[in-house]
Design a protein around this motif. Structure first.
Motif, PDB file in Angstrom:
ATOM      1  N   ARG A  88     -28.104  45.524  48.327  1.00 53.08           N
ATOM      2  CA  ARG A  88     -27.007  44.807  47.665  1.00 53.08           C
ATOM      3  C   ARG A  88     -26.336  45.627  46.581  1.00 53.08           C
ATOM      4  O   ARG A  88     -25.381  45.167  45.973  1.00 53.08           O
ATOM      5  N   ASP A  89     -26.799  46.835  46.346  1.00 51.38           N
ATOM      6  CA  ASP A  89     -26.238  47.680  45.296  1.00 51.38           C
ATOM      7  C   ASP A  89     -24.947  48.318  45.787  1.00 51.38           C
ATOM      8  O   ASP A  89     -24.961  49.275  46.546  1.00 51.38           O
ATOM      9  N   GLN A  90     -23.832  47.750  45.386  1.00 54.99           N
ATOM     10  CA  GLN A  90     -22.518  48.232  45.795  1.00 54.99           C
ATOM     11  C   GLN A  90     -21.673  48.442  44.545  1.00 54.99           C
ATOM     12  O   GLN A  90     -21.767  47.676  43.587  1.00 54.99           O
ATOM     13  N   PRO A  91     -20.809  49.469  44.551  1.00 51.51           N
ATOM     14  CA  PRO A  91     -19.997  49.736  43.358  1.00 51.51           C
ATOM     15  C   PRO A  91     -18.934  48.671  43.108  1.00 51.51           C
ATOM     16  O   PRO A  91     -18.491  48.501  41.982  1.00 51.51           O
ATOM     17  N   MET A  92     -18.507  47.984  44.164  1.00 53.47           N
ATOM     18  CA  MET A  92     -17.458  46.970  44.007  1.00 53.47           C
ATOM     19  C   MET A  92     -17.858  45.718  44.769  1.00 53.47           C
ATOM     20  O   MET A  92     -18.682  45.771  45.672  1.00 53.47           O
ATOM     21  N   LYS A  93     -17.205  44.619  44.418  1.00 55.50           N
ATOM     22  CA  LYS A  93     -17.408  43.385  45.169  1.00 55.50           C
ATOM     23  C   LYS A  93     -16.757  43.547  46.539  1.00 55.50           C
ATOM     24  O   LYS A  93     -15.799  44.319  46.694  1.00 55.50           O
ATOM     25  N   PRO A  94     -17.222  42.825  47.554  1.00 57.21           N
ATOM     26  CA  PRO A  94     -16.639  42.950  48.899  1.00 57.21           C
ATOM     27  C   PRO A  94     -15.130  42.710  48.937  1.00 57.21           C
ATOM     28  O   PRO A  94     -14.402  43.402  49.655  1.00 57.21           O
ATOM     29  N   ILE A  95     -14.612  41.767  48.159  1.00 56.31           N
ATOM     30  CA  ILE A  95     -13.168  41.497  48.164  1.00 56.31           C
ATOM     31  C   ILE A  95     -12.404  42.684  47.598  1.00 56.31           C
ATOM     32  O   ILE A  95     -11.329  43.040  48.092  1.00 56.31           O
ATOM     33  N   ASP A  96     -12.973  43.337  46.569  1.00 60.73           N
ATOM     34  CA  ASP A  96     -12.315  44.519  46.004  1.00 60.73           C
ATOM     35  C   ASP A  96     -12.323  45.682  46.996  1.00 60.73           C
ATOM     36  O   ASP A  96     -11.357  46.436  47.092  1.00 60.73           O
ATOM     37  N   THR A  97     -13.407  45.812  47.751  1.00 59.99           N
ATOM     38  CA  THR A  97     -13.479  46.855  48.783  1.00 59.99           C
ATOM     39  C   THR A  97     -12.432  46.604  49.863  1.00 59.99           C
ATOM     40  O   THR A  97     -11.739  47.532  50.297  1.00 59.99           O
ATOM     41  N   ALA A  98     -12.315  45.359  50.291  1.00 63.05           N
ATOM     42  CA  ALA A  98     -11.322  45.015  51.313  1.00 63.05           C
ATOM     43  C   ALA A  98      -9.909  45.303  50.803  1.00 63.05           C
ATOM     44  O   ALA A  98      -9.081  45.878  51.530  1.00 63.05           O
ATOM     45  N   LEU A  99      -9.607  44.921  49.577  1.00 68.32           N
ATOM     46  CA  LEU A  99      -8.281  45.182  49.001  1.00 68.32           C
ATOM     47  C   LEU A  99      -8.005  46.680  48.906  1.00 68.32           C
ATOM     48  O   LEU A  99      -6.898  47.134  49.191  1.00 68.32           O
ATOM     49  N   PHE A 100      -9.003  47.459  48.514  1.00 70.29           N
ATOM     50  CA  PHE A 100      -8.824  48.904  48.436  1.00 70.29           C
ATOM     51  C   PHE A 100      -8.424  49.473  49.786  1.00 70.29           C
ATOM     52  O   PHE A 100      -7.472  50.254  49.881  1.00 70.29           O
ATOM     53  N   TRP A 101      -9.132  49.086  50.859  1.00 70.26           N
ATOM     54  CA  TRP A 101      -8.836  49.659  52.177  1.00 70.26           C
ATOM     55  C   TRP A 101      -7.496  49.171  52.720  1.00 70.26           C
ATOM     56  O   TRP A 101      -6.784  49.933  53.394  1.00 70.26           O
ATOM     57  N   ILE A 102      -7.122  47.944  52.436  1.00 67.34           N
ATOM     58  CA  ILE A 102      -5.802  47.455  52.868  1.00 67.34           C
ATOM     59  C   ILE A 102      -4.707  48.252  52.168  1.00 67.34           C
ATOM     60  O   ILE A 102      -3.753  48.730  52.805  1.00 67.34           O
ATOM     61  N   GLU A 103      -4.842  48.432  50.874  1.00 66.72           N
ATOM     62  CA  GLU A 103      -3.849  49.208  50.128  1.00 66.72           C
ATOM     63  C   GLU A 103      -3.860  50.673  50.549  1.00 66.72           C
ATOM     64  O   GLU A 103      -2.804  51.319  50.622  1.00 66.72           O
ATOM     65  N   PHE A 104      -5.017  51.211  50.872  1.00 71.41           N
ATOM     66  CA  PHE A 104      -5.128  52.588  51.335  1.00 71.41           C
ATOM     67  C   PHE A 104      -4.342  52.795  52.634  1.00 71.41           C
ATOM     68  O   PHE A 104      -3.594  53.760  52.781  1.00 71.41           O
TER      69      PHE A 104
END
Length: 169
Positions: A88-104
């Motif tokens: 469960r050790d992740q640098p960001m919350k799952p929603i933030d990860t999803a937003l990052f990849w969409i914006e990427f």
């Protein structure tokens, strides 16, 4: 079991004689994610291997039939089991990860460099038709060679019998 360890088990403790492997492995994956300590007592087949993998990741401890008989071994082992911080050790919350990849993807006009090459393959390579035909060809050649070998052996035997019959006359 309660007499053997001298402790009462909680309502969330499940003791069963047998469990289907798919259910057990699904339960183990859930246990890792939710940080539930796993104490395993492998008896046969691949149980030891599965528990060893969990132990290597810090999510389980393995007991043997020889060590489980000792008085406080079970309780101590339960207390020693590490939880699943690793999973469960992740640098960001799952929603933030999803937003990052969409914006990427938006920033890089579809991010073509991240697409798989499979969409460029011809249909026969994508569905491995060429590999299937190659193996079919190899099987056909081997079958042909075996049949021809038997035919030649039978022909040689028939010729030998004919020559033996001609010599007798």
């Amino acid at each position: 079991i309660t007499e053997a360890f001298g402790h009462q088990f909680g309502k969330n403790t499940l003791l069963v004689d047998w469990m289907p492997q798919k259910d057990l492995l699904g339960h183990l994956k859930e246990a890792i994610y939710h940080g539930v300590p796993v104490v395993g007592l492998p008896v046969f087949y691949d149980q030891y291997d599965n528990l060893l993998r969990l132990q290597d990741r810090g999510a389980a401890k393995i007991l043997t039939l020889a060590t489980v008989d000792k008085e406080d071994t079970f309780l101590k082992t339960v207390k020693e089991v590490l939880l699943s911080r690793l999973h469960r050790d992740q640098p960001m919350k799952p929603i933030d990860t999803a937003l990052f990849w969409i914006e990427f993807v938006i920033r890089h006009q579809g991010a073509a460099h991240l697409r798989t090459e499979s969409h460029r393959l011809p249909w026969y390579s994508y569905y491995s038709v060429d590999v299937f035909l190659f193996f079919l060809f190899v099987v056909a050649v081997i079958t042909f060679l075996v049949v021809m070998t038997f035919r030649l052996l039978c022909l040689a035997k028939c010729l030998k019998e004919k020559t033996n019959q001609t010599k007798k006359k």
